[in-house]
Design an enzyme around this catalytic site. Sequence first.
Site, mmCIF file in Angstrom:
data_model
loop_
_atom_site.group_PDB
_atom_site.id
_atom_site.type_symbol
_atom_site.label_atom_id
_atom_site.label_comp_id
_atom_site.label_asym_id
_atom_site.label_seq_id
_atom_site.Cartn_x
_atom_site.Cartn_y
_atom_site.Cartn_z
ATOM 1 N N LEU A 1 0.839 -1.198 0.000
ATOM 2 C CA LEU A 1 0.000 0.000 0.000
ATOM 3 C C LEU A 1 0.874 1.249 0.000
ATOM 4 C CD1 LEU A 1 -2.881 -0.806 2.505
ATOM 5 C CD2 LEU A 1 -2.912 -0.847 0.031
ATOM 6 N N CYS A 2 0.205 2.379 -0.242
ATOM 7 C CA CYS A 2 0.856 3.685 -0.251
ATOM 8 C C CYS A 2 1.738 3.846 0.985
ATOM 9 C CB CYS A 2 -0.216 4.768 -0.271
ATOM 10 S SG CYS A 2 0.391 6.435 -0.146
ATOM 11 N N PRO A 3 2.960 4.327 0.901
ATOM 12 C CA PRO A 3 3.623 4.828 -0.312
ATOM 13 C C PRO A 3 4.530 3.793 -0.957
ATOM 14 C CG PRO A 3 4.934 5.428 1.586
ATOM 15 C CD PRO A 3 3.812 4.551 2.093
#
Lengths: 162, 91
Positions: free
Chosen positions: B28-30
């Site tokens: 997931l982000c980042p």
Amino acid sequence: MPEENEKQKSLAMVVMSGDMDKLFGAFIIANGAAAMGMEVTMFFTFWGLRAIKKNVSTGKTLFGKMLGMMYGGDISKANPSKFSFGGLGRWMFNKMMGNHNVAKLSELRDMAVQLGVNMYGCQMSMDVMEIPQEAFIDGVKEPVGVGFFLMKAQDADITLFI
Amino acid sequence: MPGAAREEGIAMSEEIKVDLELDLKGLLCPLPMVKVSQNIGNVPVGGVIRAVATDPGSMADIPAWAKSTGNEVLSAEKQGNEFVFLVKRVK
């Protein structure tokens, strides 16, 4: 597309909060900016100092030691700004983030160090809170003051206060 | 014309020589963007990374990363639950 000789973009951030949620924001942005090739400065002050601290006890005077006990530990002790419930909220959010495969706060912070993010403790709040440089993780640069931060901030393309 | 774009995208993937495969599934982000950034130096200038992510946000983030760093996304396409990127190192 940026020119080869274009000045490196930069981000300067004050991290005053020690809240779990705000620290997530701070480190996700810092990692993203570093990945995008920016020079990143993180200036940790007051409650934010614990985010770069090792799990060691601090404090010289009675008050300093009390603070070290009540707000001690390291980044893994950060509570969310809402739904703290004496640590239950932290447990719940950690569980939820783990289920969704989000990196841990400590992992995000260590990744930021790895990506070359420049982290500084605020000398004044370190003095007040009796947290010495030796209490910080490797990779945190020597303490600085507001003048240094402002110098970085006035040259920065992005400034944030978290 | 998503169908046409998709066929074209697949045709493109077949023509282009991929220098490095990156598995970003589950991240997931980042992290998808960070991993692409950490690995772009592992292919020569002109080289291509093929990255497969499952984070829908990467459809916005990886092209934004490329724009900011002066690299090029040759294609970004959704294939089922996956997002497949061909990223070319420009400099």
